[in-house]
Design an enzyme around this catalytic site. Structure first.
Site, short mmCIF file in Angstrom:
data_model
loop_
_atom_site.label_atom_id
_atom_site.label_comp_id
_atom_site.label_asym_id
_atom_site.label_seq_id
_atom_site.Cartn_x
_atom_site.Cartn_y
_atom_site.Cartn_z
N ARG A 1 8.41 13.71 48.81
CA ARG A 1 7.11 14.02 49.42
C ARG A 1 6.25 12.78 49.37
O ARG A 1 5.92 12.27 48.30
CB ARG A 1 6.42 15.18 48.69
CG ARG A 1 5.23 15.67 49.50
CD ARG A 1 4.73 17.02 49.08
NE ARG A 1 4.41 17.81 50.25
CZ ARG A 1 3.53 18.80 50.28
NH1 ARG A 1 2.90 19.15 49.19
NH2 ARG A 1 3.29 19.46 51.38
N TYR B 1 -0.71 10.98 42.57
CA TYR B 1 0.02 10.93 41.29
C TYR B 1 0.77 9.60 41.14
O TYR B 1 0.69 8.74 42.02
CB TYR B 1 0.96 12.15 41.18
CG TYR B 1 0.19 13.45 41.02
CD1 TYR B 1 -0.66 13.65 39.93
CD2 TYR B 1 0.29 14.48 41.95
CE1 TYR B 1 -1.38 14.83 39.77
CE2 TYR B 1 -0.43 15.67 41.80
CZ TYR B 1 -1.27 15.83 40.70
OH TYR B 1 -1.98 16.99 40.55
C1 FMN Z 1 -3.22 25.78 44.67
C2 FMN Z 1 -2.43 24.65 45.28
C3 FMN Z 1 -1.51 23.97 44.51
C4 FMN Z 1 -0.77 22.92 45.05
N1 FMN Z 1 0.18 22.30 44.29
C5 FMN Z 1 0.97 21.34 44.84
C6 FMN Z 1 2.05 20.78 44.11
O1 FMN Z 1 2.37 21.18 43.00
N2 FMN Z 1 2.75 19.78 44.71
C7 FMN Z 1 2.48 19.34 45.98
O2 FMN Z 1 3.14 18.44 46.46
N3 FMN Z 1 1.49 19.90 46.69
C8 FMN Z 1 0.74 20.89 46.17
N4 FMN Z 1 -0.21 21.49 46.94
C9 FMN Z 1 -0.34 21.14 48.36
C10 FMN Z 1 0.47 22.09 49.26
O3 FMN Z 1 1.86 21.90 49.09
C11 FMN Z 1 0.12 21.90 50.75
O4 FMN Z 1 0.46 20.60 51.13
C12 FMN Z 1 -1.35 22.17 51.03
O5 FMN Z 1 -1.75 23.42 50.51
C13 FMN Z 1 -1.67 22.12 52.53
O6 FMN Z 1 -0.90 23.06 53.24
P1 FMN Z 1 -1.52 24.48 53.70
O7 FMN Z 1 -2.73 24.18 54.51
O8 FMN Z 1 -0.42 25.16 54.48
O9 FMN Z 1 -1.88 25.22 52.45
C14 FMN Z 1 -0.97 22.54 46.40
C15 FMN Z 1 -1.92 23.22 47.17
C16 FMN Z 1 -2.63 24.27 46.64
C17 FMN Z 1 -3.60 25.03 47.52
#
Ligand code: FMN
Length: 330
Positions: free
Chosen positions: A219, A171
């Site tokens: 972040r 972004y």
């Molecule tokens: C459906 C979805 C939406 C996400 N939206 C965001 C977001 O709005 N902002 C962000 O920084 N990361 C977003 N992420 C990334 C997550 O915060 C996280 O870093 C990512 O899912 C990896 O972690 P995990 O393996 O525990 O899911 C999103 C991930 C998923 C799966």
């Protein structure tokens, strides 16, 4: 007592344990970005029991041109504060701290979503999107900084416990950080110090608006994992500057690679990044990515890869994840 469920007492934020729910876009907002009943229900369910100390809610757009996708949450005007207050209350009444993530998508959006040509540091294609954006003028950069500031102030007025600046996943702030998308020849482009100038101005503007006591998280997409993109060496310089400018907690994820890295698998795949970053700063670091087992979260903390652990999709898929982790680790 396990490390995962050990408190972390910061001057500005008292966390009951080390478990974080990272931001995950739900696309459940009303069409204008207002908090919907579905959002309130979702976060009520996720925070139930208070086993997650810190809930960072999904990214919200700071101005209409910065909207990433349809039904994204908005923090772009004061009329949203009333419903946002209810959202903060839902999470806090369950015993978790609530942080709101604020974002400008830059070229990480489409004309269909924002009804105009997306903007970016330079008119080059976003590696995650196809179309060519329009280059921001220096005056427009000031507008973006002001929009971040105003958004952060709304987050505070809405009763949240802190604000997170989004500079990951390709972004706008990530676009300034990365040489793949920042080709500017003015003071906002060039070496790493110029490429984080906008970040430092955003952090300082927010700090001035929200006061000394309000936590600011950032972040950072700490590596693009793409030839010619950012590396951990850039991030080691950047995080020191962010700490000096007033960031309280660093939340680490990927850059243009997104939150997954194709050739990196396993639980905690960004651990080499957080480990390197932890060595150069004094503020707490959050590690997220791939973690599905409480025992692995525990081990990553014991091995000092990070201070806090984010568990996203595992909690998204199972609202009892934190409760179960608490029962198994104690
Ligand atoms: C459906 C979805 C939406 C996400 N939206 C965001 C977001 O709005 N902002 C962000 O920084 N990361 C977003 N992420 C990334 C997550 O915060 C996280 O870093 C990512 O899912 C990896 O972690 P995990 O393996 O525990 O899911 C999103 C991930 C998923 C799966």
């Amino acid at each position: 007592m396990s490390y995962l469920f050990k408190p972390l007492e910061l001057e500005k934020l008292r966390l009951t344990n080390r478990l974080v729910m990272p931001p995950m876009a739900t696309a459940k907002s009303e069409e204008n970005g207002k908090v919907s009943q579905a959002i309130l229900d979702y976060y009520k369910e996720k925070s139930e029991g208070g086993h997650i100390s810190l809930i960072i809610i999904e990214h919200s757009f700071i101005m209409p041109e910065g909207k990433a996708s349809n039904n994204q949450m908005s923090i772009a005007d004061d009329s949203l504060i009333k419903e946002l207050k209810s959202l903060a209350e839902v999470i806090q009444s369950n015993g978790s701290k609530a942080i709101m993530q604020i974002n400008h998508a830059g070229s990480g959006t489409t004309k269909e979503v924002i009804k105009t040509t997306p903007v970016a540091p330079s008119a080059v294609t976003n590696p995650r999107r196809g179309s060519i954006p329009r280059e921001l003028s220096r005056n427009e950069i000031q507008d973006v900084i002001n929009a971040f500031r105003n958004a952060a102030l709304r987050v505070k007025k809405s009763g949240f416990d802190g604000v997170e600046i989004h500079s990951a996943h390709g972004y706008l702030l990530n676009q300034f950080f990365s040489p793949l998308t920042n080709k500017r020849t003015d003071e906002y482009g060039g070496d790493i110090y110029n490429r984080i100038k906008i970040h430092l101005e955003v952090i300082r503007a927010i700090r001035e608006a929200v006061g000394e006591d309000f936590p600011i998280l950032l972040r950072l997409g700490a590596s693009d994992f793409i030839e010619g993109g950012t590396t951990i060496e850039d991030s080691k310089i950047a995080v020191k500057e962010f700490e000096k400018a007033g960031v309280d907690i660093l939340d680490i994820s990927g850059g243009f690679c997104g939150y997954n890295v194709p050739h990196l698998t396993g639980q905690g795949y960004f651990a080499p990044l957080t480990e390197a970053i932890k060595k150069v700063i004094n503020i707490p670091v959050i590690l997220t990515g791939g973690i599905i087992e409480a025992e692995v979260a525990e081990r990553l903390l014991v091995e000092e890869k990070a201070d806090l652990i984010g568990v996203g999709r595992a909690i998204f898929n199972n609202s009892n994840w934190a409760k179960n982790a608490h029962e198994s680790l104690g």
